[in-house]
Design an enzyme around this catalytic site. Structure first.
Site, PDB file in Angstrom:
ATOM      1  N   GLU A 124       0.928  -1.200  -0.168  1.00 47.96           N
ATOM      2  CA  GLU A 124       0.010  -0.077  -0.025  1.00 47.96           C
ATOM      3  C   GLU A 124       0.834   1.157  -0.010  1.00 47.96           C
ATOM      4  O   GLU A 124       1.971   1.020   0.432  1.00 47.96           O
ATOM      5  CB  GLU A 124      -0.847  -0.052   1.356  1.00 47.96           C
ATOM      6  CG  GLU A 124      -1.575  -1.184   1.154  1.00 47.96           C
ATOM      7  CD  GLU A 124      -2.544  -1.175   2.779  1.00 47.96           C
ATOM      8  OE1 GLU A 124      -2.055  -0.254   3.491  1.00 47.96           O
ATOM      9  OE2 GLU A 124      -3.241  -2.490   2.961  1.00 47.96           O
ATOM     10  N   LYS A 126       2.259   4.728   1.171  1.00 49.37           N
ATOM     11  CA  LYS A 126       2.364   5.042   2.816  1.00 49.37           C
ATOM     12  C   LYS A 126       1.733   6.750   2.460  1.00 49.37           C
ATOM     13  O   LYS A 126       2.673   7.530   2.156  1.00 49.37           O
ATOM     14  CB  LYS A 126       3.721   5.145   3.033  1.00 49.37           C
ATOM     15  CG  LYS A 126       3.678   5.476   4.795  1.00 49.37           C
ATOM     16  CD  LYS A 126       4.711   5.115   5.300  1.00 49.37           C
ATOM     17  CE  LYS A 126       5.092   5.806   6.841  1.00 49.37           C
ATOM     18  NZ  LYS A 126       4.495   7.010   7.204  1.00 49.37           N
ATOM     19  N   ASP A 128       1.058  10.500   3.402  1.00 52.14           N
ATOM     20  CA  ASP A 128       1.670  11.413   4.307  1.00 52.14           C
ATOM     21  C   ASP A 128       0.535  12.431   4.965  1.00 52.14           C
ATOM     22  O   ASP A 128       0.404  13.360   4.279  1.00 52.14           O
ATOM     23  CB  ASP A 128       2.770  12.292   3.719  1.00 52.14           C
ATOM     24  CG  ASP A 128       3.636  12.692   4.680  1.00 52.14           C
ATOM     25  OD1 ASP A 128       3.526  12.661   5.819  1.00 52.14           O
ATOM     26  OD2 ASP A 128       4.570  13.693   4.351  1.00 52.14           O
ATOM     27  N   TYR A 236      -7.112   2.122   5.400  1.00 53.54           N
ATOM     28  CA  TYR A 236      -5.895   1.136   5.258  1.00 53.54           C
ATOM     29  C   TYR A 236      -5.933   0.127   6.256  1.00 53.54           C
ATOM     30  O   TYR A 236      -5.015  -0.797   6.035  1.00 53.54           O
ATOM     31  CB  TYR A 236      -4.792   1.838   4.903  1.00 53.54           C
ATOM     32  CG  TYR A 236      -4.197   2.810   6.053  1.00 53.54           C
ATOM     33  CD1 TYR A 236      -3.985   2.410   7.306  1.00 53.54           C
ATOM     34  CD2 TYR A 236      -4.028   4.077   5.745  1.00 53.54           C
ATOM     35  CE1 TYR A 236      -3.599   3.352   8.215  1.00 53.54           C
ATOM     36  CE2 TYR A 236      -3.526   5.124   6.406  1.00 53.54           C
ATOM     37  CZ  TYR A 236      -3.179   4.788   7.747  1.00 53.54           C
ATOM     38  OH  TYR A 236      -2.948   5.579   8.890  1.00 53.54           O
ATOM     39  N   LYS A 325      10.513   3.694   3.687  1.00 55.73           N
ATOM     40  CA  LYS A 325      10.293   5.003   3.540  1.00 55.73           C
ATOM     41  C   LYS A 325      11.210   5.701   2.412  1.00 55.73           C
ATOM     42  O   LYS A 325      12.356   5.083   2.109  1.00 55.73           O
ATOM     43  CB  LYS A 325      11.191   5.637   4.935  1.00 55.73           C
ATOM     44  CG  LYS A 325      10.301   5.481   6.056  1.00 55.73           C
ATOM     45  CD  LYS A 325       9.148   6.552   6.065  1.00 55.73           C
ATOM     46  CE  LYS A 325       8.890   7.056   7.589  1.00 55.73           C
ATOM     47  NZ  LYS A 325       9.368   8.212   8.207  1.00 55.73           N
ATOM     48  N   CYS A 419      24.660  47.604  -6.798  1.00 55.15           N
ATOM     49  CA  CYS A 419      24.886  46.443  -7.702  1.00 55.15           C
ATOM     50  C   CYS A 419      26.127  45.993  -7.109  1.00 55.15           C
ATOM     51  O   CYS A 419      27.121  46.693  -7.288  1.00 55.15           O
ATOM     52  CB  CYS A 419      24.795  46.550  -8.977  1.00 55.15           C
ATOM     53  SG  CYS A 419      25.530  45.393 -10.017  1.00 55.15           S
ATOM     54  N   CYS A 422      28.674  46.420 -10.297  1.00 51.35           N
ATOM     55  CA  CYS A 422      29.293  47.793 -11.041  1.00 51.35           C
ATOM     56  C   CYS A 422      29.080  48.776  -9.946  1.00 51.35           C
ATOM     57  O   CYS A 422      29.503  50.109 -10.114  1.00 51.35           O
ATOM     58  CB  CYS A 422      28.450  47.918 -12.090  1.00 51.35           C
ATOM     59  SG  CYS A 422      26.636  48.358 -11.807  1.00 51.35           S
ATOM     60  N   CYS A 437      19.219  46.534 -11.730  1.00 53.99           N
ATOM     61  CA  CYS A 437      20.609  47.319 -11.850  1.00 53.99           C
ATOM     62  C   CYS A 437      20.154  48.268 -12.925  1.00 53.99           C
ATOM     63  O   CYS A 437      20.352  47.703 -14.261  1.00 53.99           O
ATOM     64  CB  CYS A 437      21.892  46.612 -11.902  1.00 53.99           C
ATOM     65  SG  CYS A 437      23.251  47.305 -12.458  1.00 53.99           S
ATOM     66  N   CYS A 442      26.881  48.091 -16.654  1.00 59.34           N
ATOM     67  CA  CYS A 442      27.122  46.784 -15.609  1.00 59.34           C
ATOM     68  C   CYS A 442      27.777  45.887 -16.332  1.00 59.34           C
ATOM     69  O   CYS A 442      27.234  45.361 -17.314  1.00 59.34           O
ATOM     70  CB  CYS A 442      26.019  46.535 -14.711  1.00 59.34           C
ATOM     71  SG  CYS A 442      26.363  44.989 -13.924  1.00 59.34           S
TER      72      CYS A 442
HETATM   73  S1  IVH Z   1      -1.102   0.790   8.649  1.00 56.80           S
HETATM   74  C1  IVH Z   1      -0.580  -1.517  12.422  1.00 56.80           C
HETATM   75  N1  IVH Z   1      -1.053   1.608   6.243  1.00 56.80           N
HETATM   76  O1  IVH Z   1       2.129   5.502   8.707  1.00 56.80           O
HETATM   77  C2  IVH Z   1      -0.429  -0.725  11.223  1.00 56.80           C
HETATM   78  N2  IVH Z   1      -0.360   3.095   7.845  1.00 56.80           N
HETATM   79  O2  IVH Z   1       4.483   5.047  10.419  1.00 56.80           O
HETATM   80  C3  IVH Z   1      -0.774   0.455  11.404  1.00 56.80           C
HETATM   81  N3  IVH Z   1       0.342   5.168   7.078  1.00 56.80           N
HETATM   82  O3  IVH Z   1       0.523   5.300  11.808  1.00 56.80           O
HETATM   83  C4  IVH Z   1      -0.442   1.234  10.236  1.00 56.80           C
HETATM   84  N4  IVH Z   1      -0.287   5.076   5.021  1.00 56.80           N
HETATM   85  O4  IVH Z   1      -0.235   7.054  10.127  1.00 56.80           O
HETATM   86  C5  IVH Z   1      -0.694   1.863   7.415  1.00 56.80           C
HETATM   87  N5  IVH Z   1      -1.173   2.293   4.165  1.00 56.80           N
HETATM   88  C6  IVH Z   1      -0.917   2.471   5.328  1.00 56.80           C
HETATM   89  C7  IVH Z   1      -0.362   3.800   5.600  1.00 56.80           C
HETATM   90  C8  IVH Z   1      -0.287   4.189   7.147  1.00 56.80           C
HETATM   91  C9  IVH Z   1       0.134   5.822   5.957  1.00 56.80           C
HETATM   92  C10 IVH Z   1       0.829   5.924   8.457  1.00 56.80           C
HETATM   93  C11 IVH Z   1       0.128   5.726   9.553  1.00 56.80           C
HETATM   94  C12 IVH Z   1       0.828   5.222  10.597  1.00 56.80           C
HETATM   95  C13 IVH Z   1       2.218   5.641  10.107  1.00 56.80           C
HETATM   96  C14 IVH Z   1       3.192   4.543  10.735  1.00 56.80           C
END
Ligand code: IVH
Length: 699
Positions: A124, A126, A128, A236, A325, A419, A422, A437, A442
């Site tokens: 999945e 991640k 932000d 998620y 990450k 400047c 010059c 300028c 210059c």
């Molecule tokens: S699963 C026990 N899935 O990342 C598992 N977390 O650094 C719980 N996050 O606290 C999290 N996308 O805020 C999961 N597809 C994803 C995610 C995700 C972002 C965040 C979430 C979590 C943090 C962990």
């Protein structure tokens, strides 16, 4: 106390681990509060991760130093007093991180050794944003809580109810009696940009990135503010689940969540091997900027719930999941100084001299600050610690200062009034954002003007690039563009690196340039506001430079497509005695003052849209775009379904190439581009309809 990361990397930890561990714990707790409670982090995620990693390494090497309340054992931060506490039925855990593919694969192999049977992985994105737990009872949304310390979070129900994609009531026939749906509330990047535009217009605080903007918008006492911020949500994970059949796979649980009407990220997928996990991560590392929301990595979960149970969890994170990450796109560094460069028009552009920092795939040491207002708005001061961002193919940007780390007594930066090249005055006209300028003499401006005159879009003097223009100007060979035509073989005496052949070639190229048509000459003269189109229009309307010089501003403005701004600028340019002297030199040298000699360019690209990315050998980016426009086409900065073709040079923008690929837009190399310009057809485009198009993509 300052939490600057001077000692990240742990140099001091081997010397005094106890003291260093204490220092790190205090710093991490401080940064937890800044991030989770105040939505105003002082350091980038990457720098924060480095602190945690260092502390963890010390605790592993010296188990006697590990304390149960160490931040390595805790999740997030205690909830603030701003909102009522909410206890999660099932704790919200954090995830362990992998910072490289090697670390990710090592996790996978460790796990596969431990559990029985084949392993399928749910991959999945991640997201932000801000982790959120939504409690539905009897299908109704009854509570929404932030993660907090994992056990107790903050009750933000009223605010979350304003997030349009989160249903207040679950749908379908199999809604559980109670369920905690976990996911991420986030701010789409388009909404983030729009919000910052609004904030700027209202003189409000600018948000550094969509995550901070999202978190700040969510943690408002007044839910109507949240409502106006266009937040979104991806689910998620499940927490507590009552009155529903148990799921055997994580992916099944997400499908159920989707059937209840909650948004599930469409990119999530289940794969059967670590190789495929790796490929998924690689793919999203490349494509992350194609999304309308920010991701900072990939989350990999063991799909089978039975296997998850077998693996179990530590106090903080499950063993069955890991967050890979991405390398950081934001880092912090020191702003050593702010300098001002002078361009060919005299425009004075401030730029940041940074302590070099590796970010977004390259080392960044300088970044433009655009103009005086930008420096003031960002309030960056020499000596500040600043956040530098470089995302994808975007040019590096100084996001802003880390105010908490500002040394005392740091004065705001003042735009210089002279400047640096010059010593002439720098002038900012009322109502304009740029400073200039004004000294036409210059040296910096002069060299810039000469370089521009000789450039491909203007007089196209082969071998007369930036370096030579600056060298010849510095050596006193050239005072203005007219002097180019006074160069002789002897002018180069004593100049290193100029042999007979290169001198002959250069003089030959200078000679050849004399016959360029009038529009090229007008472009080369570097008249403020007068671009390629205006030059063409004036040349066509007047036919001779002398007639343009003799025209009044009104007569110039009467040309269709030439506004009063251009007309006034052209008129003023030729009214200047200095400029007339330069023109006399050009006349004496026998330059062509008429045109257009070349027939009007055929409108081969009418109705087409051609995006140019990367460096082409024979064209600057601007020239390539101009060539498209001159033929009736458009050359926008981004790829869409409407794009006819993407022209790709050296080091192209990855996002553009990827987007083209996804949308099936043809990708052309330089030769293909030349063909397109000439014929208006894609290279290899079949004459006969129905014949399959050959593969014209770059290798
Ligand atoms: S699963 C026990 N899935 O990342 C598992 N977390 O650094 C719980 N996050 O606290 C999290 N996308 O805020 C999961 N597809 C994803 C995610 C995700 C972002 C965040 C979430 C979590 C943090 C962990």
């Amino acid at each position: 106390m300052s939490y600057l990361l001077g000692s990240v990397g742990g140099v001091t930890s081997s010397q005094n681990p106890t003291a260093r561990a204490d220092e790190l714990r205090e710093a991490i707790e401080h940064h937890n509060r800044r991030y989770h409670e105040l939505d105003d982090p002082e350091i980038s995620d990457a720098d924060y991760d480095a602190l945690v990693r260092e502390l963890r390494a010390i605790e592993e090497q010296h188990p006697e130093l590990a304390t149960p309340d160490s931040p390595t054992q805790a999740v997030g931060s205690a909830p603030s007093a701003l909102f009522a506490p909410v206890e999660h039925r099932v704790p919200m855990m954090s995830l362990d991180n992998a910072f490289s593919f090697d670390e990710l694969l090592a996790w996978g192999k460790r796990m596969e050794r431990y559990i029985s049977g084949e392993v399928a992985y749910a991959c999945e994105l991640k997201i932000d944003g801000v982790a959120m737990s939504l409690l539905y009872e009897g299908g109704e949304l009854v509570r929404a809580g932030t993660r907090g310390d994992g056990r107790v979070g903050e009750d933000v129900t009223a605010n979350v109810r304003t997030v349009g994609v989160i249903p207040h009531r679950l749908q379908g026939d199999h809604v559980p009696a109670a369920v905690e749906v976990r996911g991420e509330v986030y701010m789409p990047t388009a909404s983030f940009r729009e919000l910052n535009r609004r904030q700027e217009a209202d003189g409000g605080r600018l948000f550094a990135n969509p995550r901070n903007a999202g978190a700040g918008s969510l943690r408002q006492k007044d839910a109507s503010i949240t409502a106006g911020r266009n937040l979104a949500f991806w689910a998620y994970q499940l927490g507590a689940l009552e009155g529903a059949p148990r799921f055997e796979r994580h992916s099944e649980s997400l499908a159920a969540v989707a059937s209840w009407g909650l948004p599930i990220n469409p990119e999530a997928t289940v794969v059967a091997s670590l190789d495929e996990v790796h490929a998924f991560c690689e793919r999203w590392l490349q494509h992350r900027h194609d999304l309308d929301y920010e991701i900072d990595g990939v989350v990999v979960k063991v799909d089978s719930i039975a296997q998850q149970r077998e693996l179990g969890s530590t106090s903080k994170a499950p063993r069955w999941a890991i967050a890979y990450k991405f390398p950081p796109e934001e880092r912090q560094t020191k702003l050593r100084s702010i300098m001002v460069s002078i361009g060919r028009t005299g425009k004075a552009t401030p730029f940041a001299m940074l302590e070099p920092v590796f970010v977004g795939g390259s080392t960044v040491g300088v970044a433009t600050l655009h103009n005086e207002d930008m420096v003031a708005r960002k309030d960056v001061r020499p000596g500040d610690t600043v956040i530098v961002r470089k995302a994808g193919d975007v040019i590096p940007e100084v996001v802003g200062p880390v105010l908490a780390l500002r040394p005392e007594g740091l004065e705001p930066w003042q735009f210089p009034d002279t400047c640096s090249v010059c010593q002439g005055p720098l002038v900012r006209l009322e109502g304009e954002s740029d400073t200039f300028c004004t000294n036409l003499d210059c040296p910096s401006q002069r060299a810039g003007r000469i370089e521009h005159f000789a450039s491909r879009g203007a007089m196209d003097i082969e071998g007369f690039g930036e370096q030579r223009a600056h060298l010849f100007t510095q050596r006193g060979l050239l005072g203005d563009v007219g002097d180019i035509y006074r160069l002789t073989r002897e002018s180069f005496d004593g100049l290193d690196g100029f042999g007979d052949v290169s001198i002959a070639n250069l003089l030959q190229a200078v000679e050849a340039s004399k016959s360029r048509p009038l529009p090229n000459l007008l472009i080369g003269l570097n008249i403020r506001h007068l671009g390629v189109t205006g030059s063409r229009l004036l040349a066509r309307a007047f036919g001779h430079l002398d007639r343009i010089m003799a025209a009044t501003a009104e007569e110039l403005a009467a040309v269709e497509g030439v506004g009063p701004k251009i007309a006034t600028s052209v008129h003023e340019f030729f009214a200047s005695e200095h400029n007339r002297k330069v023109i006399d030199k050009l006349r004496d040298a026998g330059l062509n003052f008429t045109g257009p000699v070349a027939p009007d360019v055929a409108q081969t690209l009418a109705g087409m849209s051609v995006v140019v990315t990367g460096t082409l050998e024979g064209w600057s980016r601007e020239e390539a775009e101009e060539a498209v426009k001159a033929r009736g086409g458009k050359s926008p900065g981004s790829v869409s379904k409407k794009t006819t073709a993407v022209v790709v040079g050296e080091s192209p923008g990855a996002a553009k190439v990827t987007k083209a690929d996804e949308l099936g837009v043809p990708v052309l190399d330089e030769a293909g581009f030349a063909h397109l310009l000439e014929t208006g057809e894609l290279p290899g485009q079949p004459d006969e309809p129905g014949e399959p198009a050959p593969d014209i993509t770059q290798p």
